[in-house]
Design a protein around this motif. Structure first.
Motif, PDB file in Angstrom:
ATOM      1  N   GLU A 175       0.473  -1.123  -0.266  1.00  0.00           N
ATOM      2  CA  GLU A 175       0.073  -0.108   0.212  1.00  0.00           C
ATOM      3  C   GLU A 175       0.798   1.294   0.177  1.00  0.00           C
ATOM      4  OE1 GLU A 175      -2.704   0.951   3.715  1.00  0.00           O
ATOM      5  OE2 GLU A 175      -4.417   1.048   1.821  1.00  0.00           O
ATOM      6  N   GLY A 176       0.766   1.939  -0.952  1.00  0.00           N
ATOM      7  CA  GLY A 176       1.212   3.564  -1.098  1.00  0.00           C
ATOM      8  C   GLY A 176       2.625   3.437  -1.883  1.00  0.00           C
ATOM      9  N   HIS A 177       2.806   2.434  -2.193  1.00  0.00           N
ATOM     10  CA  HIS A 177       4.146   2.745  -3.424  1.00  0.00           C
ATOM     11  C   HIS A 177       4.339   2.414  -4.633  1.00  0.00           C
ATOM     12  CE1 HIS A 177       6.686   1.727   1.183  1.00  0.00           C
ATOM     13  NE2 HIS A 177       5.160   1.588   1.121  1.00  0.00           N
ATOM     14  N   HIS A 178       5.305   2.581  -5.169  1.00  0.00           N
ATOM     15  CA  HIS A 178       5.611   1.696  -6.770  1.00  0.00           C
ATOM     16  C   HIS A 178       6.192   1.178  -6.611  1.00  0.00           C
ATOM     17  CE1 HIS A 178       5.970   3.013 -10.892  1.00  0.00           C
ATOM     18  NE2 HIS A 178       5.791   2.215 -10.405  1.00  0.00           N
ATOM     19  N   ILE A 179       6.532  -0.056  -7.112  1.00  0.00           N
ATOM     20  CA  ILE A 179       7.372  -1.318  -7.131  1.00  0.00           C
ATOM     21  C   ILE A 179       7.862  -0.832  -8.610  1.00  0.00           C
ATOM     22  CG2 ILE A 179       7.971  -3.359  -6.626  1.00  0.00           C
ATOM     23  CD1 ILE A 179       5.707  -3.727  -4.292  1.00  0.00           C
ATOM     24  N   TYR A 180       9.274  -1.071  -9.404  1.00  0.00           N
ATOM     25  CA  TYR A 180       9.022  -1.295 -10.145  1.00  0.00           C
ATOM     26  C   TYR A 180       9.391  -3.050 -11.233  1.00  0.00           C
ATOM     27  CZ  TYR A 180       9.795   3.515 -10.521  1.00  0.00           C
ATOM     28  OH  TYR A 180       9.305   5.560 -10.040  1.00  0.00           O
ATOM     29  N   ASP A 181      10.281  -3.291  -9.951  1.00  0.00           N
ATOM     30  CA  ASP A 181      10.925  -5.294 -10.033  1.00  0.00           C
ATOM     31  C   ASP A 181       9.873  -5.644  -9.799  1.00  0.00           C
ATOM     32  OD1 ASP A 181      12.245  -6.848 -10.868  1.00  0.00           O
ATOM     33  OD2 ASP A 181      14.255  -6.439  -9.783  1.00  0.00           O
ATOM     34  N   VAL A 182       9.397  -6.710 -10.994  1.00  0.00           N
ATOM     35  CA  VAL A 182       8.591  -8.485  -9.693  1.00  0.00           C
ATOM     36  C   VAL A 182       9.150  -9.036  -8.632  1.00  0.00           C
ATOM     37  CG1 VAL A 182       9.576  -9.492 -11.220  1.00  0.00           C
ATOM     38  CG2 VAL A 182       6.318  -9.532 -10.397  1.00  0.00           C
ATOM     39  N   GLU A 183      10.287  -8.627  -8.801  1.00  0.00           N
ATOM     40  CA  GLU A 183      11.015  -9.758  -7.768  1.00  0.00           C
ATOM     41  C   GLU A 183      10.819  -8.893  -6.479  1.00  0.00           C
ATOM     42  OE1 GLU A 183      12.522 -12.092  -8.030  1.00  0.00           O
ATOM     43  OE2 GLU A 183      11.534 -12.853 -10.192  1.00  0.00           O
ATOM     44  N   ILE A 184      11.157  -7.702  -6.973  1.00  0.00           N
ATOM     45  CA  ILE A 184      11.304  -6.958  -5.683  1.00  0.00           C
ATOM     46  C   ILE A 184       9.589  -6.723  -4.630  1.00  0.00           C
ATOM     47  CG2 ILE A 184      11.290  -4.334  -4.582  1.00  0.00           C
ATOM     48  CD1 ILE A 184      13.851  -3.879  -6.496  1.00  0.00           C
ATOM     49  N   LEU A 185       8.641  -7.149  -5.899  1.00  0.00           N
ATOM     50  CA  LEU A 185       7.301  -7.014  -5.009  1.00  0.00           C
ATOM     51  C   LEU A 185       7.292  -8.203  -4.139  1.00  0.00           C
ATOM     52  CD1 LEU A 185       3.879  -5.847  -7.167  1.00  0.00           C
ATOM     53  CD2 LEU A 185       4.267  -7.806  -5.807  1.00  0.00           C
ATOM     54  N   LYS A 186       7.764  -9.429  -4.935  1.00  0.00           N
ATOM     55  CA  LYS A 186       7.777 -10.566  -4.546  1.00  0.00           C
ATOM     56  C   LYS A 186       8.114 -10.801  -2.854  1.00  0.00           C
ATOM     57  CE  LYS A 186       9.154 -13.377  -7.719  1.00  0.00           C
ATOM     58  NZ  LYS A 186       9.445 -14.270  -8.788  1.00  0.00           N
ATOM     59  N   ASP A 187       9.881 -10.178  -3.022  1.00  0.00           N
ATOM     60  CA  ASP A 187      10.797 -10.126  -1.715  1.00  0.00           C
ATOM     61  C   ASP A 187       9.776  -9.175  -0.189  1.00  0.00           C
ATOM     62  OD1 ASP A 187      12.831 -11.834  -2.786  1.00  0.00           O
ATOM     63  OD2 ASP A 187      13.623  -9.570  -3.211  1.00  0.00           O
ATOM     64  N   TRP A 188       9.146  -8.322  -0.845  1.00  0.00           N
ATOM     65  CA  TRP A 188       8.081  -7.766   0.074  1.00  0.00           C
ATOM     66  C   TRP A 188       6.995  -8.674   0.939  1.00  0.00           C
ATOM     67  CZ3 TRP A 188       7.076  -1.862  -1.317  1.00  0.00           C
ATOM     68  CH2 TRP A 188       8.833  -1.192  -1.285  1.00  0.00           C
ATOM     69  N   LEU A 189       6.702  -9.135  -0.059  1.00  0.00           N
ATOM     70  CA  LEU A 189       5.534 -10.340   0.258  1.00  0.00           C
ATOM     71  C   LEU A 189       6.508 -11.115   0.849  1.00  0.00           C
ATOM     72  CD1 LEU A 189       3.211 -10.721  -3.070  1.00  0.00           C
ATOM     73  CD2 LEU A 189       2.977  -9.399  -1.483  1.00  0.00           C
ATOM     74  N   ALA A 190       7.121 -11.779   0.931  1.00  0.00           N
ATOM     75  CA  ALA A 190       8.387 -13.147   1.578  1.00  0.00           C
ATOM     76  C   ALA A 190       8.249 -12.499   2.871  1.00  0.00           C
ATOM     77  CB  ALA A 190       9.085 -13.121   1.366  1.00  0.00           C
ATOM     78  N   ASP A 191       9.316 -11.110   3.043  1.00  0.00           N
ATOM     79  CA  ASP A 191       8.902 -10.197   4.165  1.00  0.00           C
ATOM     80  C   ASP A 191       7.677  -9.942   5.585  1.00  0.00           C
ATOM     81  OD1 ASP A 191      12.008 -10.561   3.575  1.00  0.00           O
ATOM     82  OD2 ASP A 191      11.839  -8.284   3.089  1.00  0.00           O
ATOM     83  N   THR A 192       6.748  -9.573   4.809  1.00  0.00           N
ATOM     84  CA  THR A 192       5.305  -9.596   4.975  1.00  0.00           C
ATOM     85  C   THR A 192       4.634 -10.883   5.898  1.00  0.00           C
ATOM     86  OG1 THR A 192       4.655  -7.895   3.873  1.00  0.00           O
ATOM     87  CG2 THR A 192       3.226  -8.792   4.920  1.00  0.00           C
ATOM     88  N   ILE A 193       4.527 -11.993   4.888  1.00  0.00           N
ATOM     89  CA  ILE A 193       4.533 -12.909   5.582  1.00  0.00           C
ATOM     90  C   ILE A 193       5.254 -13.552   7.096  1.00  0.00           C
ATOM     91  CG2 ILE A 193       4.676 -15.600   4.763  1.00  0.00           C
ATOM     92  CD1 ILE A 193       4.354 -14.921   1.828  1.00  0.00           C
ATOM     93  N   GLU A 194       6.908 -13.106   6.470  1.00  0.00           N
ATOM     94  CA  GLU A 194       7.419 -13.877   8.201  1.00  0.00           C
ATOM     95  C   GLU A 194       6.689 -12.781   8.553  1.00  0.00           C
ATOM     96  OE1 GLU A 194      12.108 -13.608   9.309  1.00  0.00           O
ATOM     97  OE2 GLU A 194      11.619 -13.026   7.490  1.00  0.00           O
ATOM     98  N   GLY A 195       6.672 -11.668   8.310  1.00  0.00           N
ATOM     99  CA  GLY A 195       6.420 -10.274  10.308  1.00  0.00           C
ATOM    100  C   GLY A 195       4.609 -11.273  10.362  1.00  0.00           C
ATOM    101  N   TRP A 196       3.983 -11.950  10.164  1.00  0.00           N
ATOM    102  CA  TRP A 196       2.828 -12.188  10.486  1.00  0.00           C
ATOM    103  C   TRP A 196       3.046 -13.238  10.879  1.00  0.00           C
ATOM    104  CZ3 TRP A 196      -2.459 -11.197  10.455  1.00  0.00           C
ATOM    105  CH2 TRP A 196      -3.291 -12.063  10.302  1.00  0.00           C
ATOM    106  N   ASN A 197       3.391 -14.043  10.835  1.00  0.00           N
ATOM    107  CA  ASN A 197       3.708 -15.544  11.065  1.00  0.00           C
ATOM    108  C   ASN A 197       4.563 -15.428  13.056  1.00  0.00           C
ATOM    109  OD1 ASN A 197       2.988 -17.831   9.731  1.00  0.00           O
ATOM    110  ND2 ASN A 197       4.726 -17.701   9.109  1.00  0.00           N
ATOM    111  N   ARG A 198       4.879 -14.310  12.912  1.00  0.00           N
ATOM    112  CA  ARG A 198       6.007 -13.935  14.436  1.00  0.00           C
ATOM    113  C   ARG A 198       4.942 -13.877  15.400  1.00  0.00           C
ATOM    114  NH1 ARG A 198      10.186  -9.266  11.520  1.00  0.00           N
ATOM    115  NH2 ARG A 198      12.039 -11.024  10.964  1.00  0.00           N
TER     116      ARG A 198
END
Length: 255
Positions: A175-198
């Motif tokens: 939300e509120g971001h402009h991501i140019y690279d899909v690999e960065i987008l997937k990394d951000w999603l993976a980090d959010t998943i890890e943060g949720w499981n904490r």
């Protein structure tokens, strides 16, 4: 939930996306008086999908961002995650208790045959009505491993709580971001998943929002037999004195 009370783990599965590498609306971490700015040009990039396995009773999340969610990608990932979940489940009991039989969850008469074909249930999995979820390979594999499949009805995907947690994660990550690279987008999603499981959050049916909706509906007034309601009481039609005098004459009360 009934399944969890009977000792049967209940999981939900869904695929979200695709998510594009475009400016996404929402709040941004900008200093006061310095609004966020996005580029005016449109850069066409790749998209990614979001595979999700969610257990509402505990909040445990198993998810993975991928380029596509075809059967060739979804089914191997799903089987791998389900095998890992089954290793944490207790073994099937010798005497099948209530809730572990296939016919307890399948309303069709043929479900009695499933109890003779497959082992007792060890977990339940809620899916939507994609054609790939009905594939012979996936359905038979789940049956052999004691995984009961429950499909949401058409236009009833809101019954799948995996969609609820997907919406939360996507907003947190993009939300509120402009991501140019899909690999960065997937990394951000993976980090959010890890943060949720904490700090996972269990989901339950009902809650404060549901109670507010019930109170709001209780304040409505039913009209007729159609199920229609109004927010205020409709006044009855005011009859004139001449009307009541006419009724009295008709039943012999008047002169």
């Amino acid at each position: 939930m009934l399944a969890e009370r009977l000792g049967l783990p209940l999981w939900c599965e869904d695929e979200a996306g695709p998510y594009q590498t475009i400016p996404l609306p929402g709040y941004a971490w900008q200093l006061e008086g310095t609004p966020g700015r996005q580029d005016h040009q449109y850069i066409r990039g790749k998209t990614c999908k979001f595979l999700t396995l969610f257990r509402p009773a505990t909040g445990e999340l198993r998810a993975k961002p991928v380029d596509q969610s075809t059967n060739a990608i979804l089914h191997p990932w799903l089987k791998e995650e389900l095998e890992a979940i089954l290793k944490q489940c207790p073994p099937a009991p010798e005497l099948v208790p209530e809730g572990r039989r296939w016919q307890d969850w399948d309303p069709f008469p043929a479900a009695e045959q499933l109890d003779r074909m497959y082992p007792p249930l060890r977990m339940l999995l809620i899916l939507d009505n994609l054609a790939g979820h009905y594939s012979r390979d996936l359905v038979s594999w789940c049956g052999e491993h004691g995984i009961g499949l429950l499909y949401t009805p058409c236009a009833g995907s809101w019954l799948n709580m995996a969609e609820s947690v997907q919406r939360i994660l996507i907003r947190r990550a993009l939300e509120g971001h402009h991501i140019y690279d899909v690999e960065i987008l997937k990394d951000w999603l993976a980090d959010t998943i890890e943060g949720w499981n904490r700090h996972p959050t269990p989901f339950t049916w009902g809650g404060k929002r549901h109670a507010r909706r019930d109170r709001a509906y209780a304040r409505r007034h039913r009209q007729g037999g159609s199920g229609a309601t109004t927010q205020y009481v409709l006044p009855r039609r005011i009859r004139s004195v001449r009307y009541y005098r006419h009724i009295g004459n008709a039943i012999g009360l008047g002169k």
